[in-house]
Scaffold this motif. Structure first.
Motif, PDB file in Angstrom:
ATOM      1  N   LYS A  59      -2.922 -39.773 -64.666  1.00 45.99           N
ATOM      2  CA  LYS A  59      -2.566 -38.690 -63.883  1.00 45.99           C
ATOM      3  C   LYS A  59      -2.520 -38.908 -62.844  1.00 45.99           C
ATOM      4  O   LYS A  59      -1.629 -38.725 -61.894  1.00 45.99           O
ATOM      5  CB  LYS A  59      -2.885 -37.079 -64.465  1.00 45.99           C
ATOM      6  CG  LYS A  59      -1.922 -36.385 -65.709  1.00 45.99           C
ATOM      7  CD  LYS A  59      -0.644 -36.718 -65.408  1.00 45.99           C
ATOM      8  CE  LYS A  59      -0.873 -36.478 -67.083  1.00 45.99           C
ATOM      9  NZ  LYS A  59       1.145 -35.357 -66.877  1.00 45.99           N
ATOM     10  N   ALA A  60      -4.525 -39.482 -62.534  1.00 47.94           N
ATOM     11  CA  ALA A  60      -4.190 -39.412 -60.757  1.00 47.94           C
ATOM     12  C   ALA A  60      -3.350 -41.516 -60.691  1.00 47.94           C
ATOM     13  O   ALA A  60      -2.774 -40.927 -59.198  1.00 47.94           O
ATOM     14  CB  ALA A  60      -6.040 -40.268 -60.934  1.00 47.94           C
ATOM     15  N   GLY A  61      -3.245 -42.064 -60.383  1.00 47.01           N
ATOM     16  CA  GLY A  61      -2.710 -43.343 -61.340  1.00 47.01           C
ATOM     17  C   GLY A  61      -0.731 -42.784 -60.961  1.00 47.01           C
ATOM     18  O   GLY A  61       0.294 -43.258 -59.995  1.00 47.01           O
ATOM     19  N   GLU A  62      -0.172 -41.827 -61.817  1.00 47.60           N
ATOM     20  CA  GLU A  62       1.259 -41.052 -61.779  1.00 47.60           C
ATOM     21  C   GLU A  62       1.245 -40.465 -59.871  1.00 47.60           C
ATOM     22  O   GLU A  62       2.043 -41.299 -59.728  1.00 47.60           O
ATOM     23  CB  GLU A  62       1.306 -40.098 -62.577  1.00 47.60           C
ATOM     24  CG  GLU A  62       1.812 -40.373 -64.042  1.00 47.60           C
ATOM     25  CD  GLU A  62       1.979 -39.894 -65.265  1.00 47.60           C
ATOM     26  OE1 GLU A  62       2.335 -38.405 -64.730  1.00 47.60           O
ATOM     27  OE2 GLU A  62       2.236 -40.267 -66.493  1.00 47.60           O
ATOM     28  N   ARG A  63       0.661 -40.316 -59.794  1.00 44.35           N
ATOM     29  CA  ARG A  63       0.502 -39.662 -58.226  1.00 44.35           C
ATOM     30  C   ARG A  63       0.213 -39.914 -57.287  1.00 44.35           C
ATOM     31  O   ARG A  63       1.162 -40.539 -56.312  1.00 44.35           O
ATOM     32  CB  ARG A  63      -0.898 -38.659 -58.214  1.00 44.35           C
ATOM     33  CG  ARG A  63      -1.102 -37.400 -56.838  1.00 44.35           C
ATOM     34  CD  ARG A  63       0.672 -37.432 -56.117  1.00 44.35           C
ATOM     35  NE  ARG A  63       0.592 -35.341 -57.450  1.00 44.35           N
ATOM     36  CZ  ARG A  63       0.309 -34.421 -57.422  1.00 44.35           C
ATOM     37  NH1 ARG A  63      -0.597 -34.724 -56.718  1.00 44.35           N
ATOM     38  NH2 ARG A  63       0.658 -33.538 -57.645  1.00 44.35           N
ATOM     39  N   LEU A  64      -1.187 -41.035 -58.037  1.00 42.69           N
ATOM     40  CA  LEU A  64      -0.815 -42.315 -56.744  1.00 42.69           C
ATOM     41  C   LEU A  64       0.576 -42.783 -56.087  1.00 42.69           C
ATOM     42  O   LEU A  64       0.936 -43.793 -55.361  1.00 42.69           O
ATOM     43  CB  LEU A  64      -1.466 -43.314 -56.488  1.00 42.69           C
ATOM     44  CG  LEU A  64      -2.175 -44.704 -55.860  1.00 42.69           C
ATOM     45  CD1 LEU A  64      -2.504 -43.935 -54.154  1.00 42.69           C
ATOM     46  CD2 LEU A  64      -2.851 -45.350 -56.317  1.00 42.69           C
ATOM     47  N   TYR A  65       1.454 -44.035 -57.705  1.00 44.59           N
ATOM     48  CA  TYR A  65       2.464 -44.015 -58.071  1.00 44.59           C
ATOM     49  C   TYR A  65       3.535 -43.628 -56.364  1.00 44.59           C
ATOM     50  O   TYR A  65       3.723 -44.001 -56.013  1.00 44.59           O
ATOM     51  CB  TYR A  65       2.452 -44.709 -59.229  1.00 44.59           C
ATOM     52  CG  TYR A  65       4.049 -45.148 -59.418  1.00 44.59           C
ATOM     53  CD1 TYR A  65       4.043 -46.324 -58.788  1.00 44.59           C
ATOM     54  CD2 TYR A  65       5.281 -44.476 -59.186  1.00 44.59           C
ATOM     55  CE1 TYR A  65       5.048 -47.701 -58.987  1.00 44.59           C
ATOM     56  CE2 TYR A  65       6.385 -45.569 -59.043  1.00 44.59           C
ATOM     57  CZ  TYR A  65       6.147 -46.912 -59.334  1.00 44.59           C
ATOM     58  OH  TYR A  65       7.618 -47.840 -59.325  1.00 44.59           O
ATOM     59  N   GLU A  66       3.577 -42.204 -56.714  1.00 37.17           N
ATOM     60  CA  GLU A  66       4.319 -41.474 -56.369  1.00 37.17           C
ATOM     61  C   GLU A  66       4.268 -41.727 -54.738  1.00 37.17           C
ATOM     62  O   GLU A  66       5.425 -42.014 -53.715  1.00 37.17           O
ATOM     63  CB  GLU A  66       4.589 -39.823 -56.640  1.00 37.17           C
ATOM     64  CG  GLU A  66       5.436 -39.723 -58.207  1.00 37.17           C
ATOM     65  CD  GLU A  66       5.212 -38.557 -58.554  1.00 37.17           C
ATOM     66  OE1 GLU A  66       5.316 -37.635 -57.565  1.00 37.17           O
ATOM     67  OE2 GLU A  66       5.836 -38.155 -59.513  1.00 37.17           O
ATOM     68  N   ARG A  67       3.354 -40.889 -54.192  1.00 42.06           N
ATOM     69  CA  ARG A  67       2.276 -40.979 -52.915  1.00 42.06           C
ATOM     70  C   ARG A  67       2.740 -42.548 -52.445  1.00 42.06           C
ATOM     71  O   ARG A  67       2.943 -42.856 -50.751  1.00 42.06           O
ATOM     72  CB  ARG A  67       1.514 -40.469 -52.686  1.00 42.06           C
ATOM     73  CG  ARG A  67       1.135 -38.758 -53.473  1.00 42.06           C
ATOM     74  CD  ARG A  67       2.501 -38.001 -52.941  1.00 42.06           C
ATOM     75  NE  ARG A  67       2.828 -37.123 -52.784  1.00 42.06           N
ATOM     76  CZ  ARG A  67       2.932 -35.916 -52.666  1.00 42.06           C
ATOM     77  NH1 ARG A  67       3.924 -36.065 -51.788  1.00 42.06           N
ATOM     78  NH2 ARG A  67       2.722 -34.548 -53.127  1.00 42.06           N
ATOM     79  N   GLY A  68       1.864 -43.440 -53.030  1.00 41.98           N
ATOM     80  CA  GLY A  68       2.077 -44.866 -52.735  1.00 41.98           C
ATOM     81  C   GLY A  68       3.851 -45.671 -52.391  1.00 41.98           C
ATOM     82  O   GLY A  68       3.563 -45.855 -50.894  1.00 41.98           O
ATOM     83  N   THR A  69       4.306 -44.970 -53.315  1.00 37.36           N
ATOM     84  CA  THR A  69       5.718 -45.654 -52.902  1.00 37.36           C
ATOM     85  C   THR A  69       6.137 -45.360 -51.251  1.00 37.36           C
ATOM     86  O   THR A  69       6.482 -45.918 -50.595  1.00 37.36           O
ATOM     87  CB  THR A  69       6.263 -45.567 -54.107  1.00 37.36           C
ATOM     88  OG1 THR A  69       5.471 -46.007 -55.036  1.00 37.36           O
ATOM     89  CG2 THR A  69       7.447 -45.885 -53.861  1.00 37.36           C
ATOM     90  N   ALA A  70       6.207 -43.562 -51.023  1.00 37.58           N
ATOM     91  CA  ALA A  70       6.893 -42.812 -49.986  1.00 37.58           C
ATOM     92  C   ALA A  70       5.939 -43.471 -48.926  1.00 37.58           C
ATOM     93  O   ALA A  70       6.391 -43.907 -48.379  1.00 37.58           O
ATOM     94  CB  ALA A  70       6.371 -41.571 -50.290  1.00 37.58           C
ATOM     95  N   LEU A  71       4.557 -44.291 -48.880  1.00 37.74           N
ATOM     96  CA  LEU A  71       3.534 -44.102 -47.842  1.00 37.74           C
ATOM     97  C   LEU A  71       4.215 -46.041 -47.186  1.00 37.74           C
ATOM     98  O   LEU A  71       4.006 -46.157 -46.400  1.00 37.74           O
ATOM     99  CB  LEU A  71       1.761 -44.009 -48.271  1.00 37.74           C
ATOM    100  CG  LEU A  71       1.138 -45.282 -47.272  1.00 37.74           C
ATOM    101  CD1 LEU A  71       1.133 -44.432 -46.466  1.00 37.74           C
ATOM    102  CD2 LEU A  71      -0.300 -45.132 -47.935  1.00 37.74           C
ATOM    103  N   LEU A  72       4.210 -46.186 -47.853  1.00 39.44           N
ATOM    104  CA  LEU A  72       4.920 -47.712 -48.156  1.00 39.44           C
ATOM    105  C   LEU A  72       6.132 -47.661 -47.624  1.00 39.44           C
ATOM    106  O   LEU A  72       6.551 -48.614 -46.434  1.00 39.44           O
ATOM    107  CB  LEU A  72       4.516 -49.160 -49.550  1.00 39.44           C
ATOM    108  CG  LEU A  72       2.990 -49.629 -49.607  1.00 39.44           C
ATOM    109  CD1 LEU A  72       3.356 -50.094 -50.966  1.00 39.44           C
ATOM    110  CD2 LEU A  72       2.388 -50.087 -48.832  1.00 39.44           C
ATOM    111  N   ARG A  73       6.655 -46.949 -47.905  1.00 39.99           N
ATOM    112  CA  ARG A  73       8.246 -47.386 -47.338  1.00 39.99           C
ATOM    113  C   ARG A  73       8.245 -46.601 -45.819  1.00 39.99           C
ATOM    114  O   ARG A  73       8.762 -47.390 -45.398  1.00 39.99           O
ATOM    115  CB  ARG A  73       9.567 -46.411 -47.870  1.00 39.99           C
ATOM    116  CG  ARG A  73       9.172 -47.049 -49.325  1.00 39.99           C
ATOM    117  CD  ARG A  73      10.641 -46.592 -50.433  1.00 39.99           C
ATOM    118  NE  ARG A  73      12.018 -46.397 -48.961  1.00 39.99           N
ATOM    119  CZ  ARG A  73      12.275 -45.069 -48.954  1.00 39.99           C
ATOM    120  NH1 ARG A  73      11.349 -44.039 -48.616  1.00 39.99           N
ATOM    121  NH2 ARG A  73      13.292 -45.568 -48.131  1.00 39.99           N
TER     122      ARG A  73
END
Length: 245
Positions: A59-73
């Motif tokens: 679940k933590a990985g899923e949240r990081l994927y969502e937030r991290g994708t937005a951050l890198l963009r």
């Protein structure tokens, strides 16, 4: 946190394994594994569940994927804004298209965007509606073309196109004409999406109203798998024309 590690994390998720991701990012597998362990140490929580088939997100990985994708963009957008002269539109635009629509829309959108705005790098991905709505809300995706998004919470939407549904199969009885009554669908074993698939939700809503249960043979989410099962044996599906165009 080092920005290269979230980027490597995204690659592992997109490739579904560290081995495949190491080839994608041109980094030795042991080094990539070390980066992932270091990222988990920095976050203080497990991001992956290791399985025999590769890696799955916690679940933590899923949240990081969502937030991290937005951050890198956002980092990429800042870079583009810094170098942009203001004379033309430049940068990345991320668009998600439902797998059933992608075959007929992806190429058209790519070339129209390239012609009108050559400085725009259009990134297109097939996606599941519910997952994509989460990515839209988080800012990881700019826009999405999805079925029945009016049923999704906290997502602004407006209709672009309506499509008819078709019963698709390799062979049909001679008694079947150009159209079919909904009550006759139960005669056909169907390949359908899982219960949160929006096409299936639409059909099952009608089925409940008509008191005509569907004959679900197997659940699948992949359009190529749909094709393979249907073209290889006595199975059918109900999809819009674009899904099999």
């Amino acid at each position: 946190m080092r920005l290269d590690r979230p980027k490597l994390f995204m690659a592992v998720v997109d490739c579904h394994s560290i081995t495949a991701a190491s080839r994608e990012v041109h980094l030795a597998q042991p080094a990539l594994s070390k980066h992932m362990r270091a990222l988990e140490d920095e976050m203080g929580i497990a991001l992956f569940e290791r399985t025999v088939r590769g890696v799955a997100l916690t679940k933590a990985g899923e949240r990081l994927y969502e937030r991290g994708t937005a951050l890198l963009r956002r980092v990429e957008q800042i870079h583009q804004e810094v170098i942009d002269t203001g004379e033309s539109m430049v940068g990345d635009v991320s668009i998600a298209i439902a797998a059933s629509l992608s075959p007929v829309l992806s190429g058209y959108l790519f070339w129209k965007t390239r012609s009108a705005h050559p400085g725009i790098n259009l990134r297109t991905r097939d996606s599941h509606a519910v997952m994509t709505s989460n990515l839209v809300r988080s800012g990881a995706i700019d826009v999405a073309l999805l079925p029945n998004v009016a049923a999704l919470d906290h997502v602004r939407s407006f209709p672009l196109v309506s499509q008819k549904f078709y019963l698709v199969g390799r062979e049909f009885p001679d008694s079947i004409g150009a159209t079919i009554e909904f009550r006759d669908l139960r005669r056909f074993p169907l390949v359908m999406g899982t219960r949160n698939n929006h096409f299936r939700v639409s059909l099952e809503t009608i089925a409940i109203g008509e008191n005509q249960p569907l004959n679900i043979l197997v659940e699948q989410e992949s359009i190529p798998v749909y094709r393979s099962i249907i073209l290889s044996g006595p199975a059918y599906t109900v999809v819009p024309y674009s899904a099999f165009a």
